[in-house]
Design an enzyme around this catalytic site. Structure first.
Site, PDB file in Angstrom:
ATOM      1  N   ARG A 228     -77.092 -16.822  -1.218  1.00 47.89           N
ATOM      2  CA  ARG A 228     -75.806 -17.509  -1.119  1.00 47.89           C
ATOM      3  C   ARG A 228     -75.692 -18.498  -2.281  1.00 47.89           C
ATOM      4  O   ARG A 228     -76.698 -19.059  -2.727  1.00 47.89           O
ATOM      5  CB  ARG A 228     -75.734 -18.303   0.188  1.00 47.89           C
ATOM      6  CG  ARG A 228     -75.401 -17.444   1.391  1.00 47.89           C
ATOM      7  CD  ARG A 228     -73.935 -16.998   1.384  1.00 47.89           C
ATOM      8  NE  ARG A 228     -73.630 -16.160   2.528  1.00 47.89           N
ATOM      9  CZ  ARG A 228     -73.631 -14.817   2.516  1.00 47.89           C
ATOM     10  NH1 ARG A 228     -73.924 -14.158   1.413  1.00 47.89           N
ATOM     11  NH2 ARG A 228     -73.318 -14.143   3.604  1.00 47.89           N
ATOM     12  N   HIS A 276     -70.434 -11.029  -6.453  1.00 49.17           N
ATOM     13  CA  HIS A 276     -70.788 -10.890  -5.025  1.00 49.17           C
ATOM     14  C   HIS A 276     -70.588  -9.440  -4.565  1.00 49.17           C
ATOM     15  O   HIS A 276     -69.860  -9.178  -3.597  1.00 49.17           O
ATOM     16  CB  HIS A 276     -69.975 -11.860  -4.164  1.00 49.17           C
ATOM     17  CG  HIS A 276     -70.626 -12.153  -2.838  1.00 49.17           C
ATOM     18  ND1 HIS A 276     -70.582 -13.370  -2.221  1.00 49.17           N
ATOM     19  CD2 HIS A 276     -71.332 -11.340  -1.992  1.00 49.17           C
ATOM     20  CE1 HIS A 276     -71.225 -13.327  -1.062  1.00 49.17           C
ATOM     21  NE2 HIS A 276     -71.696 -12.089  -0.899  1.00 49.17           N
TER      22      HIS A 276
END
Ligand code: NDP
Ligand code: OXD
Length: 313
Positions: A228, A276
């Protein structure tokens, strides 16, 4: 399809939710499935399927039993202030794990076979046969050896890399040298050539990719970060790349997404940005798992891929 009385609401801060709700309605005819536009009476909702529910948005669901993430991470649900004491589940899917393993294998090969140096050579029209070494001379160290990290570790070991892993609790994995806990972290880092972050975001792991971790690696190590954005200290990675402590980095997740055009990480030396995409769950897999978990909930069976809110993952 067994009838059910409760409503399943697909609500949250992702544009994917209405599309997933429509697919779920096709796959579960007769069930009441709504999105933000068709919500109706919140008291009938017992299941919310979500990604980053907006502050306060879950509060009206007074009969909630399950909040299901549409991603592999559950941090986007657990960070909701005032999350009721209900089941929380995430996506665990073999294709997602394969995608992640392929992404990391590509990154590990990119650095180990020195394709980064060859791309720089090509930009300068330089023919230089950079040295090539067997994968067994390179240790890939994986922080977070859960569903994804363990799958990545297995593929890399099959590809010939030396693989080590670091988890919170002690565990064993064939062909992987395992370390665990804060006490073994520096010993783990000291023997890693390419560090992979596949940790969940929790209060213990936020900001973990900082100067102390980079300095504990051998000089010239590389980083593949797929956890993350909030794991990463953006200032520290830029310093580590500038000094050569990190020779390169492949980064898929960022403190702010989309990464703003003005963010210096775009231009950090030897840093590859990917948006991502390391592993993206397929709509069918997400909806299939959600519907299966709703059936389990209704039947009083244990839910698949439930997270422990107290542990944070
Ligand atoms: P899991 O929950 O299965 O595994 C988490 C692992 O991290 C476990 O090995 C756990 O240790 C370890 N861990 C947790 N806290 C600590 C800690 N404080 N110190 C050391 N180790 C710790 O998660 P997944 O493998 O399914 O997913 C990992 C993450 O990958 C997700 O949370 C998400 O953030 C990210 N992700 C990114 C994607 C992308 O496209 N970039 C796509 C999908 C996921 P233990 O085994 O002891 O419990
Ligand atoms: C996920 C992600 O958690 O895409 O699935 O990061």
């Amino acid at each position: 399809m067994t009838a059910r009385t409760g409503t399943i609401a697909f609500v949250g801060q992702s544009r994917d939710l209405p599309r997933l709700a429509a697919l779920a309605a096709v796959r579960a005819p007769g069930w009441r499935i709504v999105d933000a536009d068709t919500l109706g009476d919140p008291a009938t909702v017992d299941v919310v399927v979500s990604w980053r529910p907006a502050p306060g948005s879950l509060d009206p669901f007074s009969n909630l039993k399950l909040v299901h993430s549409i991603g592999a991470g559950a941090d986007n649900i657990l960070e909701y202030a005032g999350l009721p004491d209900v089941h929380v589940c995430r996506i665990v899917d073999p294709d997602l794990a394969d995608s992640m393993a392929q992404y990391v294998l590509w990154g590990a090969l990119h650095f180990h076979r020195q394709f980064d140096a060859m791309l720089r050579d090509q930009a300068g029209k330089t023919w230089r046969r950079v040295s090539q070494r067997p994968a067994s001379s390179c240790t890939v160290g994986i922080m977070g050896v859960g569903v994804l990290g363990a799958h990545v570790a297995t593929l890399l070991a099959h590809a010939g890399f030396r693989v080590s892993g670091w988890s919170r609790s002690a565990k064993t994995l064939p062909n992987v040298a395992m370390y665990h806990g804060d006490a073994q972290r520096d010993a783990f880092l000291a023997q890693v050539d390419t560090l992979v972050c596949l940790l969940p975001l929790t209060p213990d792991t936020a900001g973990i990719l900082d100067r102390t971790v980079f300095d504990a690696l051998p000089h010239g190590a590389t980083l593949i970060h797929c956890g993350r954005g909030a794991h990463l200290n953006a200032t520290d990675i830029q310093s580590a790349l500038r000094s050569g402590q990190l020779r390169g980095a492949l980064v898929d997740v960022f403190p702010q997404e989309p990464l703003p055009a003005t963010d210096p990480l775009w231009d950090a030396p030897n840093l590859i940005v990917t948006p991502h995409i390391a592993a993206v769950a397929d709509d069918d897999a997400i909806v299939g798992q959600v519907l299966d978990n709703v059936r389990r909930l209704d039947a009083g069976l244990p839910l698949h891929a439930a997270v422990d809110p107290a542990r944070g993952y």
